[in-house]
Design an enzyme around this catalytic site. Structure first.
Site: not given
Length: 493
Positions: A157-159
């Site tokens: 997720l995300s980074a």
């Protein structure tokens, strides 16, 4: 070159000054917990030289035999391995389908906001830093748990999603598939200063240019390439939807296939699934566009076969992404007992559909006492026959079916190849709209990011957002638009 300790100190100071995948709500820049609270998640030490200074946690269900798949799950900024274990939904399917999960963890010692360094080539490239540490965790799991090296998958997720894309690019020989949630294309940024620009609008590169970033990450590798799922909320203003388009362009180009989906499907949670098939007709890339969702991982709390996870910061109640990702990778075929001695039933086909049913047939398997029919990864019936009609379905909806044979002792064999049945009715005919990009956005058929217009649903780049560029958009199903400038066989508006 700076000593590693000095380099990490400089990164930590610099990270406070730039946008590193924070969600819209302010959070405290604190270190992730060093140890998880959940009893089922265990810290592993001594997994390798660990050049990226990561921590390894693992969930290993009791029913997992040697030779099972392995999933690596990467948390987002300000999160921890325990948060991802607790909320993502992956442990449910590890128990149900039989595989191990590794949860790498970074801390504020690496980055003030506990972000994986997807934007730092000393951390995100082959043989270096955090990427190398993750691969060491995979090697540990193969040697210690007996994980199947041919079925290793990574998600984040995300980074963690940005690092997932980097890992898929740098190690296509390690990972058979990946899933990027609210993340970035591989090697979108090569410095922390460039990270925020990627988040709000990645470079306007062609699919071939995006694909080159993958090919250059492991020069000389010609395949096979990982199968990639891409999850994105249309209202994500931390990692803009243009990133999902760039990811789609990147991985379809790597696979040598076009950017027009072979098909689309409406899923729960206002989600549109688009499938991009390889030369053999199997899904190579899938995009999941969640209408109205912000920055986070899609989850769907509940006890249903396709429900999972729990809501928390950046775990958003829409649809169980772990379930649909696992089905895309074929993990549902690896349920306990799924490796029995009986072969997979051959010849599975759809023999008919109505607006509420789908009929299937398959070839006899010698030694089979019965057959289990699975719809979208969940078993719906057991039958002694080699045919079955699944009733009570929704009109105008696509369903994915597989079949396994079971012997007289109850041991299930291998799963068949999947087929898709689409019930009749329930869908409106496609509609076409020819207008300027400005008019398309004003009418709600497209949205803007970084000065470009993007078609809602397909996320196709329509070019500059102005009144001078004109496109024809085809709508099917409702709310999903694709560019159809070459011709649209529907009543235009």
């Amino acid at each position: 070159m700076r000593p590693p300790i000095l380099r990490r100190l400089l990164r930590r100071v610099a990270s406070v000054a730039v946008l590193t995948l924070l969600a819209a709500h302010p959070v405290s820049a604190v270190a992730a917990p060093a140890a998880p609270a959940a009893a089922g998640l265990q810290q592993v030490t001594g997994f390798g030289s660990n050049p990226g200074n990561l921590q390894m946690f693992a969930y290993t269900p009791d029913n997992v035999a040697a030779g099972a798949p392995l999933v690596v799950a990467l948390h987002g900024c300000t999160q921890s391995a325990n948060a991802y274990y607790t909320n993502s939904g992956w442990p449910k399917y590890a128990d149900l389908w039989g595989f191990d999960v590794v949860f790498p963890q970074t801390t504020s010692a690496n980055n003030a906001l506990s972000c994986f360094g997807w934007f730092d080539q000393t951390e995100s490239t082959r043989g270096r830093g955090e990427a190398a540490s993750v691969v060491q965790m995979v090697e540990y799991a193969k040697q210690t748990y007996g994980s199947d090296g041919r079925r290793v998958y990574v998600t984040g997720l995300s980074a963690g999603g940005g690092m997932t894309a980097d890992l898929l690019a740098a190690y296509p020989d390690v990972f058979a598939g990946g899933s990027v949630a609210s993340g970035l294309p591989a090697q979108c940024a090569t410095s922390q200063a460039a990270a925020s620009g990627c988040q709000t609008g990645p470079q306007k590169l062609s699919p071939a240019q995006w694909g080159d970033k993958v090919r250059n990450s492991h020069p000389g590798w010609t395949g096979p390439w990982p199968r990639v799922a891409i999850w994105q909320g249309t209202s994500d203003y931390t990692v803009y939807p243009a990133n999902a388009t760039a990811l789609r362009d990147q991985w379809t180009d790597v696979w040598g296939i076009g950017q027009t989906p072979a098909g689309t499907q409406s899923l729960p949670g206002n989600t549109t699934r688009s499938v991009y098939e390889d030369a053999s007709g199997q899904p190579a890339v899938e995009t999941f566009s969640v209408s109205g969702m912000g920055h986070g991982l899609p989850v769907s709390p509940g006890s249903g076969a396709d429900q999972c996870g729990s809501t928390a910061a950046y775990f958003l109640n829409t649809i169980c992404s772990a379930y649909h990702t696992g089905v895309f990778w074929g993990l549902d075929k690896d349920a306990p007992g799924g490796g029995g001695g009986l072969p997979a039933p051959a010849g599975l086909k759809v023999t008919g559909v109505t607006d509420s049913s789908a009929s299937l047939a398959w070839n006899t398997v010698e030694g089979a006492a019965s057959y289990a029919v699975h719809r979208d990864g969940a078993k719906v019936t057991t039958t002694a026959s080699t045919s079955f009609t699944d009733a009570g379905l929704t009109a105008g909806t696509s369903y994915r079916y597989t079949v396994t044979a079971t012997d007289s002792s109850g041991a299930a064999g291998a799963g068949s190849a999947a087929v898709t049945a689409t019930t009749s009715g329930g869908t409106e005919p496609a509609r076409c709209f020819t207008a300027t990009n400005y008019a398309h956005v004003t009418a709600g058929r497209a949205h803007t990011s970084g000065g470009h217009a993007y078609a809602n649903g397909s996320e196709q780049d329509m070019g500059l957002y102005n009144v001078f560029v004109t496109h024809t958009l085809r709508e099917s199903p409702a709310g999903h638009f694709v560019i159809a400038d070459s011709g649209c066989q529907a009543g235009s508006s």
